[in-house]
Design a protein around this motif. Structure first.
Motif, short mmCIF file in Angstrom:
data_model
loop_
_atom_site.label_atom_id
_atom_site.label_comp_id
_atom_site.label_asym_id
_atom_site.label_seq_id
_atom_site.Cartn_x
_atom_site.Cartn_y
_atom_site.Cartn_z
N ARG A 1 6.82 -7.50 6.12
CA ARG A 1 5.76 -6.54 5.79
C ARG A 1 5.41 -6.60 4.31
O ARG A 1 6.23 -6.99 3.47
CB ARG A 1 6.21 -5.12 6.16
CG ARG A 1 7.41 -4.62 5.38
CD ARG A 1 7.70 -3.16 5.66
NE ARG A 1 8.90 -2.70 4.98
CZ ARG A 1 8.96 -2.35 3.71
NH1 ARG A 1 7.89 -2.45 2.94
NH2 ARG A 1 10.10 -1.93 3.18
N PRO A 2 4.21 -6.18 3.94
CA PRO A 2 3.80 -6.23 2.53
C PRO A 2 4.38 -5.07 1.73
O PRO A 2 4.66 -4.00 2.26
CB PRO A 2 2.28 -6.11 2.61
CG PRO A 2 2.05 -5.29 3.85
CD PRO A 2 3.11 -5.74 4.82
N ALA A 3 4.52 -5.31 0.44
CA ALA A 3 4.87 -4.25 -0.51
C ALA A 3 3.75 -4.11 -1.52
O ALA A 3 3.09 -3.07 -1.60
CB ALA A 3 6.19 -4.56 -1.20
N LEU A 4 3.47 -5.16 -2.28
CA LEU A 4 2.44 -5.10 -3.32
C LEU A 4 1.04 -4.92 -2.75
O LEU A 4 0.21 -4.22 -3.33
CB LEU A 4 2.49 -6.37 -4.18
CG LEU A 4 3.74 -6.55 -5.06
CD1 LEU A 4 3.66 -7.86 -5.82
CD2 LEU A 4 3.87 -5.39 -6.04
N ASP A 5 0.73 -5.58 -1.65
CA ASP A 5 -0.63 -5.56 -1.10
C ASP A 5 -0.81 -4.56 0.04
O ASP A 5 -1.84 -4.59 0.71
CB ASP A 5 -1.00 -6.95 -0.58
CG ASP A 5 -1.15 -7.97 -1.69
OD1 ASP A 5 -1.42 -7.55 -2.84
OD2 ASP A 5 -1.01 -9.17 -1.42
N ALA A 6 0.14 -3.69 0.26
CA ALA A 6 0.13 -2.86 1.45
C ALA A 6 -1.13 -2.01 1.60
O ALA A 6 -1.56 -1.72 2.72
CB ALA A 6 1.36 -1.95 1.46
N ARG A 7 -1.76 -1.61 0.50
CA ARG A 7 -2.94 -0.75 0.57
C ARG A 7 -4.22 -1.53 0.92
O ARG A 7 -5.22 -0.92 1.27
CB ARG A 7 -3.14 -0.03 -0.77
CG ARG A 7 -2.06 0.98 -1.08
CD ARG A 7 -2.12 1.44 -2.54
NE ARG A 7 -3.28 2.26 -2.84
CZ ARG A 7 -3.30 3.59 -2.85
NH1 ARG A 7 -2.19 4.26 -2.55
NH2 ARG A 7 -4.37 4.26 -3.16
#
Length: 255
Positions: A119-125
């Motif tokens: 899953r994403p962290a930096l691009d999650a939004r």
């Protein structure tokens, strides 16, 4: 005097573009900021409303004012009064006949899928996570069935208030860049949730669960109930509208 502005925003924390009485909207934040700069109430008209959680790369708005400010003052003054998630990119005087919505000849969206096992962290939004490997080429070929003027009822939200479902898709493409798969689509106008519903239907094709011909069958069937689910808002960005060259707008919004 009529002014056109280019607006960039992260839609995650807003309930959409349109001004609402029960929660934050991009329009309300922008009008509040511009009203402070103009020293009078400002009402803006946008090129295309975006839903809750959807982002804007270059939304275009227009408004009328008698306030005399430099273009730099409009941009910097508005930005200083906006939340960090909204920015005015440019300001341009336009003819009184210009209308941000009705003068637009096309609109462009991009949907970004993060296609990896983690899953994403930096691009999650700004992305939608898809853990299953996607065949971007298969999605691209399937999407070509949507080009042209059609009845897009199969990809229209139940709550859509448009008078009819006919729209002209001028271009649609799916391509991969590393672990991201992008769906780019340009049309004369869009129905409520149209892009997200198209992406939701392309995903089963990309996973190999449905054949590419399914997209054309959905289009012809005009039945929303058998099409794919609505993809999440986070991955969708309104790249902006496109206008004829005569309005004198920046190149990024000119056909």
């Amino acid at each position: 005097m009529r002014l056109a502005l280019g607006i960039e925003y992260d839609g995650t924390d807003f309930l959409g573009w349109q001004r609402l009485s029960h929660g934050p909207s991009v329009q309300a934040a922008l009008e509040k900021a511009l009203s402070k700069v103009a020293n009078h109430a400002v009402d803006v008209t946008c090129a295309g409303r975006t839903d809750s959680g959807v982002h804007g790369r270059c939304q275009v708005v227009h408004f009328d004012t008698d306030a005399e400010r430099s273009l730099r003052s409009w941009v910097l003054g508005a930005c200083s009064n906006l939340p960090p998630s909204v920015a005015v990119l440019w300001a341009q005087p336009v003819d009184d006949a210009f209308h941000a919505r009705f003068s637009a000849r096309a609109r462009q969206y991009r949907y970004t899928l993060l296609n990896r096992g983690v899953r994403p962290a930096l691009d999650a939004r700004y992305v939608t996570w898809e853990r299953n490997r996607l065949d971007a080429d298969a999605m691209h070929q399937a999407a070509q069935a949507l080009i042209g003027e059609h009845d897009f009822s199969a990809f229209r939200a139940i709550a859509c208030q448009a008078k009819h479902a006919r729209r002209e898709v001028q271009a649609i493409g799916v391509h991969r860049e590393g672990d991201k798969v992008m769906v780019d689509i340009r049309a004369n106008a869009f129905l409520h949730h149209m892009v997200r519903n198209i992406v939701g239907s392309l995903l089963p094709v990309g996973r190999g669960e449905m054949p590419g011909a399914w997209i054309g069958e959905l289009l012809a069937g005009r039945n929303r109930e058998v099409a794919g689910p609505t993809a999440p808002a986070s991955g969708l960005t309104f790249l902006g509208p496109l206008y004829e060259d005569g309005w004198g707008l920046p190149a990024e919004v000119v056909l």
